[in-house]
Each structure stands twice: as structure tokens, then as C-alpha cells.
Write an enzyme that holds these catalytic residues in place. Structure first.
Site, PDB file in Angstrom:
ATOM      1  N   HIS A   1       0.792  -1.226   0.000  1.00  0.00           N
ATOM      2  CA  HIS A   1       0.000   0.000   0.000  1.00  0.00           C
ATOM      3  C   HIS A   1       0.822   1.273   0.000  1.00  0.00           C
ATOM      4  O   HIS A   1       0.264   2.361  -0.021  1.00  0.00           O
ATOM      5  CB  HIS A   1      -0.941   0.031   1.215  1.00  0.00           C
TER       6      HIS A   1
ATOM      7  N   LYS B   1      -7.758  13.734   5.449  1.00  0.00           N
ATOM      8  CA  LYS B   1      -6.975  12.495   5.381  1.00  0.00           C
ATOM      9  C   LYS B   1      -5.987  12.527   6.540  1.00  0.00           C
ATOM     10  O   LYS B   1      -5.852  13.554   7.202  1.00  0.00           O
ATOM     11  CB  LYS B   1      -6.249  12.343   4.047  1.00  0.00           C
TER      12      LYS B   1
ATOM     13  N   THR C   1      -8.067   6.924  -1.727  1.00  0.00           N
ATOM     14  CA  THR C   1      -9.475   6.566  -1.940  1.00  0.00           C
ATOM     15  C   THR C   1     -10.396   7.753  -1.666  1.00  0.00           C
ATOM     16  O   THR C   1     -11.507   7.791  -2.180  1.00  0.00           O
ATOM     17  CB  THR C   1      -9.911   5.378  -1.056  1.00  0.00           C
TER      18      THR C   1
END
Length: 809
Positions: free
Chosen positions: A355, A543, A651
Site C-alpha cells: 500500500h 486524510k 481513496t
């Protein structure tokens, strides 16, 4: 489940209140009402679940075990009602009882099971796996206090416990009969029996892994999968001798030390004890899961040599990688398999998703710590390392620089990423750009050896939560216009393209956006005490706080606008509301300092009579899934401004796109694919590209100092960090940030290219304001973004994983 009548629902709610809380509808508290309503929903789910569990006893289908340190599931009541097609009938039943479903759903806490994109992605995947009718279990830890509850005190982040389980979790079912033993420490004894060496671990410390299961409901298909979360328990309750002697703390010490394993997500690891606790956590949940998988197969009468036919284990980042040697240990020591047979199984059943390219996230454990804590697993790792090194030598000879870089063990550390690369049957990145970086740079030597292992599966999001639940106004508008087939086939959103220039549709879209902005403005007034204008541009960056995500670039631009306004040059600045939401890791000092800087600048601007007419800053405290569901539908500009080459995918960019926000971003992560899908004129790209950033790292970034010297306005903004104009009584408070930008870390000035990208960022922002003031242009771009968002569905993502890696039926 349309057959459930509202009269039955009303009756069951009343009965549940009587049976469980000894109260009535008239006297029940909101919390009791929430629990009673949720229990009736859970009962519907459990009927389906029990039937499927019974069928599973004879099920010979391949099953996915998705191993993740995080599952950021958010609130579940409304999501379960939506997926079971019960929202409408429940709303109607509750209205008859004088109850608002919206009000009741606010009672539910966000589950403290994750932090950021990694955990939210895992939650989306579980939703999609059930919706697509795949057999799958999510496997993780039942954190009692989650990450932390963020409080902002005088601008600083303060970490508080997040006791989300203090009143229980209505959706979970404890399974104490399925608990397992996890052992730490001890010494190893070996002996021979019937020509085979047996290994025995003695004098180990034992912790019990107790599973709690949360149902995961598929969308409108009756499928129920499961999230299995492990809670740590001590096999010892209390030492009564110590207690009786008055040593009360000592009497419960062993119990507390064992159960700390499932207390907190990501304990701070900048000290030895924190690192040790993280390693214990990772082994605890992976060992518990591997034991459960093997036991379940044996109960079904399946030969363990056939495990790859029935089991797929997916490692979500490196946190669960210890499951590889742990499954080897179980197969060797407890099931008596030979090494080659055990490795043949392990090398087929595991797959790994990377990731991030950040070195800090490619976990490495000190060998001495690992060996002391997990002596037998360490022996298995040594043998995995030895055999892998032999394979590496066949390709790279005695090039020890390369071998040590690629080895599972080297220089006193164990590389969990290399363990995955050496052992797993598949490795994937999460966007096209990210996967190419893995192949060409981060893992290039492994890629040369085993190119067939490397795949790309671009991330996705669950549209049902991030549109249907989060933005019902927009959902209804789209469904009324093109139908609701996009719930099961998100590519149907493409039909919206022909409405991009439809004036009537664009006006309805603009009305939806404005109402969402009014709702968010009301929420911010209530929570922050700040009045914001719904007619201003809502510019949002939400975020986790990390330097590569460049909240600092965003803030310096806000300061730049402030300086323009104060100098009399801000007439052309369109009114803006800048919204930040972020948590910084407790030990990440600079990230926490950036939060303080955001709040200090907000205090100055929001209280300046002239500047606050043009710009305001909001820092939303304790950002999480539920708050995101309030902010995203109201957003005009989505900030996706990471340093190119650093963000694997992202995302939040997809969630904003789906809700009709326009993106300002670098060519990083999934932004690249977003531009390809929507067209370069419908996304606002700026800044350096990933190959340019890489070249600067190689040659040194001296241009930032030149920009500082030549741009007087930007220089004044940066100097304000240290001249007392932001914190006049703490003039050196932000010196560390200033030093990093101009002089850098490890002699690289401006390591995240904040100054280098500033001019491009500011220019692109100005273009966005100009377009925003032309509604026919802006709304067309927004509608085209929604129409081309179908590719970023987690349903598509799961189908790709299955086609490329899992092969589930």
C-alpha cells in the site's frame, strides 16, 4: 427483505425494549431506542447468518481470509438497513412511533477499528465481497480503544482514549467456545519420535484469543459474510494470594499485561516497549487466525495438503505478514507435515498487497527482539531466509549488496516486505502508477526474478455507503434520471454523460450541492462555533496528517492569500472556506506541529475582519468515517496534492469524485487514472511528476532556495513562520517546519517539494476559482466526474482481485 411489514417492526421494537431494558417506547432513552432498533435489525441478519453458518459446515467452496490490521467500518445501522433493503420500511415504522431514524443513527459510535485509507479500503472490500456473493472472512483485532479520540486544545492535538466499546457493540457476537491459545517467549525443546524431530515450546506465556464476529451483509442479496476480530484475554483471572496479602495491583498485573494486546491500534513505537507491543499484536491476531483456519479445515475433514483448493489468505500491507511463518510452524510442529509439503501450501495460499512505497511502512523487526519473543517462529524464519538466499544466489550470484537488500534477514533486521515477496504467490500494487513504481524501483529485483507474481488492482470504494448513505439527495437525483442499476453495476453511471450539458439537470445538481453545503455549514456552526458562507467555495483536505500528503502546501497557499488580502491585492480572490480534517500519529512530532500551525493560522484569519470576508479555515476535530460522510457531499474542491510518487492510490479522491467535487492534484496514485477516465480538462493537475521528483532526490533540490529568494510574497509567507506574526509569544514554535522547507532533512531542502510545486499549485487554484464562477462550466465538469467514476467501485476492484489472484467461485 421487502416482506417484513412495518407493523411487525413496531411490535418487535416494543417487545425488545421490554425484554432487554424493562422499559417502554414512552420511557425509553435514545440510547435504548438505538439498541432496540439495532437488535431487531440484527435478528433479521442472524436468521440469514445462522442458516449460512449451518450450510458452511458442509461447504467445500474456496474461502478468502482477508487479513488486515484495520477495518474502518463506520456506523453499521444504516448500512445494514440499506443492504437488506429495509431502510424505507424501517423509516416508515419509526415515523409512526414518532422516532427519527436519522436522529437515532447518530447515537451509534464509529467503531474504533481503523485509522485511514487502509482500514476504510478493507471495510469496502468486505461489503463488496458479500455483495458479489463470495465466501470471505475479514480477520483483525478488536481494539478496545481504537486509535485515539482527537481533541484540539489551544490548537494542539491531544490524544484521548476512544472508548467506543464502553456500552458494548450491538452487532458483535462473542464466540468463547472458539478461543485459541497464543504463546510468547519460552524455550525450545526437541526430541525424536518415529524418525521425525518434534519441537516443543516450554515455559511460554499464554494469551487467549477470543473471537468476536460481526456480520457483513451483501447488498440486496441475502448474503452474510463475517468480520472476525480477536480480543486478548489472560488465562489467569487474579492471583488471590497476592490480593489477600494486599498487593492488589500485582494481583491483576499478569491479566492486564496480557489484555493490553487488544487495547489500542498502532501503539507508539518510537521506543522499545512500543515496538515490542506492536510485534505482539501482529503475532496475536495472525496466530489466532491461522489456528482457526487449520482447525476449521480439519473439522470439515479436508486434507491439509489440499488447503490451497479451499483457502486463500490475503495480507493487507505487511502488518499480518507474520502469518506466513506462523502457518508454517503450525503445519510443521502441530500437524506433522514435512517442510516441502508445508512450504508448498504456504507459497500457494498467501497473496500480498503493498500500500505504500514509504520505507517507514515496509516493516522491519530487530532479530534479537523477534527471537526472544517468538523463538520457534524465528527458527522457521531462519530456514525461510536460508532457502530464499539460495534462490537469490542463483540469479544474482555473490552480489552481497543486492542479496542483503533482498534478503528476509540482513544487518540484524527481518524485512516483512521481503518475506512477502519471497513467499507469496501474488504481489499487487493499488494503482497503475504505484504498481509500476514497485516493478521499476522499490521491488525491481524481485520483479526481475518473478514478474508473473506482480499484478495491479487499482483501489475502489463502496458506492452504496459513499453515495446512497452519504448523499441521499444526489443519489435520488441520479436514480430518478438514469435508474438505480448503478447500485449493482457502477459503470451505469456513464449514462449521466448525456446530461452534462442538460441545463435542467445541472440546476438540480447545483441545488443538491448547495443544500449539502448548508447542512455542513450548520454542523460546523454547532461543532466549531464558526459561521461559514454556503456560497463560498468549500475547499477540503481530509486524510491522515503526513508530510507527503502536503497539508502544509495547502496551508502555505492559504497564508499566501491572506498576505495578498492584507496588502490590498486580494480583490480577485473568490470567497473560500478551507476545511481540514486529520489525525497525526502520536509520535509524529512534525505532523502534530502542522496541526498546531493550521489552527494558529485559522485563529488569525477567522478573527481578522478584512481577511475573514474572503477566507476562513476550519479544522474538524476527530475526523473519521461519519464526519467524512457529512463533509464529502458538500465539497466543491477536493485536495489530492501528495508529492508525486508517494501516494500509492488514495481513496478519498474517489469519494469526492463520486459526489461531484472537482479534484486539484498531482499526477500521483489513482489521480493518474482519474485523469484518463474523465479527461484532462475535467481535473486540475499541477506540479512535478513522479520521475521528476525521483531525479531531484538523486541530484539534490537546490531550486527551492532560489524560489524563496526570488518570490517576495512567498518569502514573506515562509518568514511569517518564524518572525512572530503567527505565534508572537512563541516565536520559535514553527522553526522546525521552516528549517525543513529551506534546509531540509538529511541535507535535502524541501523534501516534499512544497516550495517547488507552490507556483503551479497557486496558478491552478486561480483557474479553479475562475471556472467556479461560471456554473455552466463547473457543473458540467462535476457531472462528468460522477459519470466516469464507475471504474473506482470496490465491486470492480474485488472482481479484479478474484480474476487475477483469488479464483473464488
Amino acid at each position: 427483505m421487502d416482506f417484513i411489514e412495518k407493523e411487525h417492526i413496531k411490535h418487535e421494537i416494543g417487545k425488545t425494549l421490554q425484554r432487554n431494558f424493562a422499559t417502554t417506547l414512552q420511557d425509553a432513552t435514545k440510547k435504548q431506542l438505538y439498541k432496540a432498533i439495532s437488535l431487531t435489525v440484527r435478528n433479521h441478519i442472524n436468521e440469514l447468518w445462522a442458516k449460512q453458518r449451518d450450510e458452511a459446515a458442509d461447504n467445500q467452496e474456496k474461502t478468502l481470509y482477508y487479513m488486515s490490521f484495520e477495518f474502518l467500518v463506520g456506523r453499521l445501522l444504516n448500512n445494514n438497513l440499506l443492504n437488506m433493503n429495509l431502510t424505507k420500511v424501517y423509516k416508515s415504522a419509526l415515523e409512526d412511533l414518532g422516532i427519527s431514524l436519522d436522529d437515532i443513527s447518530e447515537i451509534e459510535p464509529d467503531a474504533g477499528l481503523g485509522n485511514g485509507g487502509l482500514g476504510r479500503l478493507a471495510a469496502c472490500f468486505m461489503d463488496s465481497l458479500a455483495t458479489l456473493n463470495f465466501n470471505a472472512y475479514g480477520c483483525g483485532i478488536r481494539y478496545e480503544y481504537g486509535l485515539f479520540k482527537q481533541k484540539i486544545v489551544e490548537g494542539y492535538q491531544i490524544e484521548m482514549p476512544d472508548p467506543w466499546l464502553e456500552d458494548g457493540c450491538i452487532w458483535e457476537i462473542e464466540r468463547p467456545e472458539e478461543q485459541v491459545e497464543v504463546k510468547f517467549g519460552g524455550t525450545i525443546d526437541t526430541y525424536w519420535e518415529k524418525g521425525k524431530m518434534k519441537v516443543y515450546l516450554k515455559d511460554a506465556n499464554t494469551v487467549l484469543g477470543v473471537p468476536y464476529d460481526i456480520p457483513v451483509v451483501g447488498y440486496n442479496n441475502g448474503k452474510v459474510n463475517m468480520l472476525r476480530l480477536w480480543s486478548a484475554r489472560s488465562p489467569q483471572y487474579i492471583d488471590m494470594n497476592l490480593f489477600s496479602s494486599g498487593s492488589y495491583a500485582k494481583a491483576v498485573e499478569e491479566k492486564e499485561l496480557a489484555e493490553v494486546l487488544s487495547k489500542v491500534l498502532y501503539p507508539e513505537d518510537n521506543h522499545y516497549e512500543g515496538k515490542l507491543l506492536r510485534l505482539k499484536q501482529q503475532y496475536f491476531f495472525t496466530s489466532s487466525t491461522m489456528q482457526w483456519i487449520v482447525r476449521d479445515l480439519k473439522l470439515k475433514g479436508i486434507d491439509l495438503l489440499d488447503m490451497p483448493k479451499y483457502v486463500q489468505i490475503h495480507i493487507n500491507d505487511t502488518h499480518p505478514a507474520i502469518s506466513i511463518p506462523e502457518l508454517m510452524r503450525i503445519l510443521l510442529d502441530e500437524q506433522g507435515l514435512a517442510w516441502d509439503d508445508a512450504y508448498g501450501i504456504v507459497s500457494k495460499v498467501f497473496a500480498y498487497t503493498n500500500h505504500t512505497v514509504l520505507g517507514e511502512a515496509l516493516e522491519r523487526w530487530p532479530q534479537t527482539m523477534f527471537k526472544e519473543l517468538l523463538p520457534r517462529v524465528y527458527q522457521v524464519l531462519e530456514e525461510l531466509h536460508r532457502r530464499n538466499e539460495e534462490r537469490l544466489k542463483k540469479t544474482y550470484g555473490e552480489d552481497w549488496g543486492k542479496l542483503n537488500y533482498m534478503n528476509i534477514m540482513a544487518h540484524g533486521f527481518i524485512s516483512m516486505a521481503n518475506l512477502c515477496l519471497a513467499t507469496c504467490s501474488a504481489i499487487n500494487g493499488v494503482s497503475a502508477l504505484h504498481t509500476n513504481i514497485l516493478k521499476d524501483d522499490v521491488f525491481k529485483d524481485y520483479y526481475k526474478m518473478t514478474p508473473y507474481k506482480f499484478k495491479n488492482v487499482t483501489n475502489g470504494i463502496t458506492f452504496r455507503r459513499w453515495l446512497n448513505l452519504s448523499n441521499p439527495r444526489l443519489y435520488n437525483l441520479i436514480a430518478d434520471t438514469i435508474g438505480d442499476d448503478f447500485n449493482k453495476n457502477p459503470l451505469e453511471l456513464k449514462k449521466l454523460e448525456k446530461f452534462a450539458e442538460d441545463k435542467a439537470f445541472a440546476e438540480k445538481f447545483a441545488e443538491v450541492k448547495h443544500k449539502n453545503k448548508e447542512d455542513l455549514a450548520a454542523y460546523i456552526k454547532k461543532e466549531n462555533g464558526i459561521i461559514i458562507d454556503p456560497n463560498s467555495i468549500f475547499d477540503v483536505q481530509i486524510k491522515r496528517l503526513h508530510e507527503y500528503k502536503r497539508q502544509l502546501l495547502n496551508l502555505i497557499h492559504v497564508l499566501y492569500l491572506y498576505h495578498q488580502i492584507k496588502s490590498g491585492n486580494g480583490d480577485d480572490i473568490y470567497p473560500h472556506t478551507f476545511i481540514f480534517g486529520a489525525k497525526a500519529a502520536p509520535g509524529y512530532t512534525r505532523a502534530k506541529l502542522i496541526i498546531k500551525l493550521i489552527n494558529s493560522v485559522a485563529d488569525i484569519i477567522n478573527n481578522d475582519p478584512l481577511a475573514s470576508e474572503k477566507i476562513k479555515i476550519i479544522f474538524v476535530e476527530n475526523y473519521g468515517v461519519t464526519i467524512a460522510q457529512k463533509i464529502i457531499p458538500a465539497t466543491d474542491i477536493s485536495e489530492q496534492i501528495s508529492t508525486a510518487g508517494k501516494e500509492a492510490s488514495g481513496t478519498s479522491n474517489m469519494k469526492f469524485m463520486l459526489n461531484g467535487a472537482l479534484t486539484i492534484g498531482t499526477l500521483d496514485g489513482a489521480n493518474v487514472e482519474m485523469r484518463e477516465l474523465v479527461g484532462k480538462n475535467n481535473i486540475y493537475i499541477f506540479g512535478l511528476k513522479s520521475d521528476e521528483v525521483k531525479r531531484i532526490y538523486q541530484t539534490g533540490n537546490q531550486e527551492s532556495k532560489q524560489i524563496y529568494s526570488s518570490n517576495s510574497t512567498l518569502r514573506a509567507v515562509l518568514d511569517s513562520l518564524i518572525d512572530g506574526s503567527i505565534e508572537n509569544d512563541k516565536i520559535s514554535l514553527f522553526n522546525e517546519i521552516y528549517q525543513s522547507l529551506l534546509f531540509g532533512d538529511n541535507n535535502l531542502p524541501d523534501p516534499y517539494m512544497v516550495i517547488r510545486d507552490f507556483d503551479s499549485y497557486a496558478t491552478t487554484h486561480k483557474k479553479m476559482w475562475n471556472d467556479y464562477q461560471k456554473p455552466e462550466i463547473w457543473n458540467k465538469k462535476a457531472i462528468l466526474n460522477i459519470a466516469n467514476c464507475g471504474h473506482f467501485s470496490s465491486d470492480r476492484c474485488i472482481e479484479e482481485y478474484n480474476a487475477k489472484i483469488w479464483r473464488l467461485r
